[in-house]
Motif scaffolding. Structure first.
Motif, mmCIF file in Angstrom:
data_model
loop_
_atom_site.group_PDB
_atom_site.id
_atom_site.type_symbol
_atom_site.label_atom_id
_atom_site.label_comp_id
_atom_site.label_asym_id
_atom_site.label_seq_id
_atom_site.Cartn_x
_atom_site.Cartn_y
_atom_site.Cartn_z
ATOM 1 N N VAL A 91 6.546 1.806 -1.186
ATOM 2 C CA VAL A 91 6.835 0.521 -1.290
ATOM 3 C C VAL A 91 6.752 -0.249 0.158
ATOM 4 O O VAL A 91 7.550 0.330 1.045
ATOM 5 N N GLN A 92 6.230 -1.327 0.312
ATOM 6 C CA GLN A 92 6.018 -2.053 1.806
ATOM 7 C C GLN A 92 6.484 -3.383 1.504
ATOM 8 O O GLN A 92 6.239 -4.410 0.409
ATOM 9 N N MET A 370 7.741 3.568 -7.874
ATOM 10 C CA MET A 370 7.369 2.885 -6.618
ATOM 11 C C MET A 370 5.971 2.384 -6.297
ATOM 12 O O MET A 370 5.929 1.307 -5.688
ATOM 13 N N ASN A 371 5.137 2.981 -6.705
ATOM 14 C CA ASN A 371 3.587 2.333 -6.452
ATOM 15 C C ASN A 371 3.663 0.989 -7.529
ATOM 16 O O ASN A 371 3.048 0.193 -7.166
ATOM 17 N N VAL A 373 6.102 -1.063 -8.288
ATOM 18 C CA VAL A 373 6.544 -2.204 -7.625
ATOM 19 C C VAL A 373 6.062 -2.647 -6.453
ATOM 20 O O VAL A 373 5.983 -4.014 -6.190
ATOM 21 N N ASN A 374 5.341 -1.912 -5.549
ATOM 22 C CA ASN A 374 4.309 -2.392 -4.368
ATOM 23 C C ASN A 374 3.358 -3.360 -4.853
ATOM 24 O O ASN A 374 2.688 -3.782 -4.075
ATOM 25 N N LYS A 380 9.058 -7.628 -5.432
ATOM 26 C CA LYS A 380 9.089 -7.511 -3.856
ATOM 27 C C LYS A 380 9.845 -8.459 -3.496
ATOM 28 O O LYS A 380 10.655 -8.286 -2.633
#
Length: 395
Positions: A91-92, A370-371, A373-374, A380
């Motif tokens: 996640v970024q 997580m991917n 969400v990203n 985000k």
């Protein structure tokens, strides 16, 4: 009745911030704690404990008039975060994704304490150099035998609060059987004002951006690891600690910041999940005396400053006929803090439990999550709001 006596037990960051906030709100606080002794640091040396201040906490310190007193060269704004799972999860978060310039600020504990103490001297807030010993009918008695009258006693005396124990405030502690290991590191590559976090099984590694030094880029490490592993590491001599960390961190971070070298003496402390009833007759707790959460979200200080802001607000808006120690007034404070504290406890404890669960299917699911969400801008943005302290989120 702002002439009433308010005693703040504890002279750390929370105690000093509380006393200053009360003074600026028109109350007459006094601090009871050992005399403040600042840490003397050499050039390019930094206080071992740092905090990630949310935008809400930064605004509060600014209202107190101390944010501008801090050395800007010792404050590091965080413009982005990178979170890595124990598989391919990633996640970024970037501040621009929610039209912000900064997510959080990394500040040394000692720097915040320095300016708070300076402000307390300017406002002539009395400081009793002594220790709390006993509650009395009219206030407290110190270890030195001094009787101090108080209409309200605020416990800012940390996780092992003596005031909490003597006031018989309900308290529950659940050890994680993990320790936090903190140290500053020299990094080979610039951190670019990004905070990094890796979830590796039941361990969590965070690298927080710090000011550059004469040796180049610097980050602060917060490593949550099993007690036995932390104890084994702390038992090593300095050279062995440095070699162990350099090898371990290179593998965990996939050399995201290049080679990482131990810069400062490491410290270790046990991690616990703690809650309390927060109030008793004429007593209110704030900060670590009231609650503790897992440090993976970096919200301990932000929750404590939220306690202070809410307590001062409740005291300032109480009815004129009510005392600052009135149980109904203190109950309003407790109720106002229940939701944000419980929400943050749920998030941090839940994340810790999620990444502690073994098994390939669970690991696969959490990394896929997580991917996902990203890839969702709305989620985000919600996480960024949490990082700023405007709502409960991961940070």
């Amino acid at each position: 009745m702002k002439h009433e006596h308010i005693l703040v037990c504890g002279g750390g960051l929370a105690g000093m911030a509380c006393a200053l906030a009360l003074k600026k709100a028109g109350f007459s606080p006094r601090i009871l704690a050992p005399a403040y002794k600042p840490m003397v640091l050499a050039a390019h040396q930094y206080h071992p404990r740092v905090y990630a201040l949310s935008a809400t906490s930064q605004a509060f310190l600014n209202e107190l008039g101390v944010w501008s007193l801090m050395d800007a060269a010792r404050i590091t704004p965080v413009s982005g975060m990178e979170l890595y799972g124990d598989g391919d999860g990633f996640v970024q978060l970037d501040s621009w994704q929610n039209a912000q310039s900064t997510l959080t600020w990394i500040v040394e504990s000692g720097e915040i304490e320095r300016v708070l103490h300076q402000a307390l001297q300017v406002y002539s807030v009395p400081w009793q150099d002594d220790f709390f010993d006993q509650l009395t009918a009219t206030g407290i008695q110190t270890k030195g035998g001094v009787q101090i009258p108080a209409d309200l006693i605020i416990g800012a005396d940390g996780a092992r609060s003596q005031l909490r124990a003597k006031a018989h405030i309900e308290h529950q502690a659940r050890p994680y059987k993990h320790n936090g290991v903190v140290a500053h590191l020299d990094a080979q590559l610039p951190h670019q004002h990004i905070a990094y976090q890796w979830f590796v099984g039941d361990a969590v590694l965070a690298l927080l951006p710090m000011p550059d030094t004469d040796r180049g880029p610097q980050v602060s490490m917060v490593w949550s690891v099993q007690e036995s592993q932390a104890n084994d590491f702390m038992a090593l001599d300095r050279a062995a600690q440095a070699a162990h960390l350099q090898s371990l961190l290179g593998a965990l971070t996939q050399h995201r910041l290049g080679s990482l070298r131990l810069r400062s003496e490491p410290f270790s402390f046990p991690l616990t999940l703690e809650r309390s009833a927060m109030i008793a007759p004429k007593v209110a707790l704030i900060g670590d005396a009231a609650h503790r959460v897992h440090p993976l979200a970096g919200q301990g200080l932000n929750l404590g400053l939220g306690d202070i802001e809410e307590l001062v607000r409740v005291l300032s808006t109480k009815a004129s006929y009510q005392s600052v120690g009135d149980s109904r007034v203190l109950e309003r404070y407790r109720r106002a803090r229940v939701e944000p504290i419980m929400a943050m406890r749920w998030v941090t404890h839940g994340l810790h439990q999620l990444f502690s669960l073994p098994g390939a299917p669970i690991a696969f699911a959490r990394n896929v999550g997580m991917n996902m969400v990203n890839k969702v801008p709305f989620i985000k943005r919600q996480l960024i709001e949490g990082a700023a302290g405007r709502k409960t989120g991961f940070f």
